[in-house]
Design an enzyme around this catalytic site. Structure first.
Site, PDB file in Angstrom:
ATOM      1  CD  GLU A 103     -62.174  22.838 -96.361  1.00  0.00           C
ATOM      2  OE1 GLU A 103     -61.702  23.335 -96.964  1.00  0.00           O
ATOM      3  OE2 GLU A 103     -63.195  22.103 -96.707  1.00  0.00           O
ATOM      4  CG  ASP A 112     -63.428  28.709-103.510  1.00  0.00           C
ATOM      5  OD1 ASP A 112     -63.628  29.261-104.526  1.00  0.00           O
ATOM      6  OD2 ASP A 112     -64.459  28.165-102.944  1.00  0.00           O
TER       7      ASP A 112
END
Length: 237
Positions: A103, A112
């Site tokens: 991550e 994102d």
């Protein structure tokens, strides 16, 4: 007004009631002693009443078990619960260690690949533009969220705690990434629940898309999760 059905069991076995009895005894002793020209010091009285209050409070939170059984732990339930707690904590710690490098940790909120506001190590819940966290806050957030995802995954995959550590970590990492809603509806969970854990591990590479397109980072992560999953199964046999 009438007594509850199991009043005898509560009166004789409940920890909270034993605390009440102990508190009554302390007060009786404190009252009787002066009759013999002896007094209980205020300090000792406060300590004993505090201990009784603690026993009452703890008794309200614990399973109301027989006192002698609890002290001896004749059924082994206490040891099993303690071991389960330690085991779960170890799994969460291992999952955090696996998930964080994939991550990455970003202290400032960002969007994102599909435009979702994200912060820290993939956290998307209640994240807004301009949010900022410290590294310590991100570490704590990740640990808490991984524990939540583990618990949620277990609701649809009851055998999760019985699987090898690497398998659990792989499945938790995957569900943290795709969401437990999608995970619990998946063929992967269906196969795992049917006892085909190898088949479940081999389902992981299929989850490499975001926004309808293949993402290289997700492909690599899923392959790493599958490798961890299959290796753990091989080592367990």
């Amino acid at each position: 007004m009438k007594l509850i059905e199991n009043w005898r069991d509560i009166a004789l076995k409940a920890w909270s009631m034993w605390g009440v009895y102990a508190l009554m005894l302390v007060n009786i002793v404190a009252y009787v002693l002066p009759q013999f020209e002896t007094e209980m010091s205020a300090g000792w009285y406060q300590v004993l009443t505090a201990l009784c209050a603690l026993l009452i409070g703890v008794g309200r939170l614990l399973d109301q078990a027989d006192l002698s059984d609890f002290l001896r732990d004749t059924s082994g339930a206490i040891r099993k619960r303690a071991a389960a707690g330690v085991g779960a904590a170890a799994i969460v710690a291992a999952a955090v260690g696996f998930i964080e490098p994939w991550e990455g940790t970003r202290l400032n909120a960002y969007q994102d690949v599909v435009g979702v506001w994200t912060v820290c190590a993939g956290e998307t819940q209640n994240v807004r533009a301009g949010d900022r966290y410290t590294q310590a806050e991100c570490d704590a957030m990740l640990a808490d969220r991984v524990a939540e995802f583990r618990d949620r995954l277990q609701t649809c995959l009851p055998s999760l705690p019985k699987l090898p550590t690497g398998v659990q970590v792989a499945f938790i990492s995957w569900s943290y990434n795709v969401g437990t809603g999608a995970a619990c509806r998946s063929t992967l969970v269906r196969k795992a629940n049917a006892g085909d854990v190898v088949g479940a591990c081999n389902e992981l590479p299929r989850w490499n898309r975001a926004g309808g397109r293949v993402i290289r980072g997700l492909t690599n992560r899923r392959l790493s999760e599958r490798q961890l999953c299959l290796t753990a199964l091989d080592q367990a046999t």
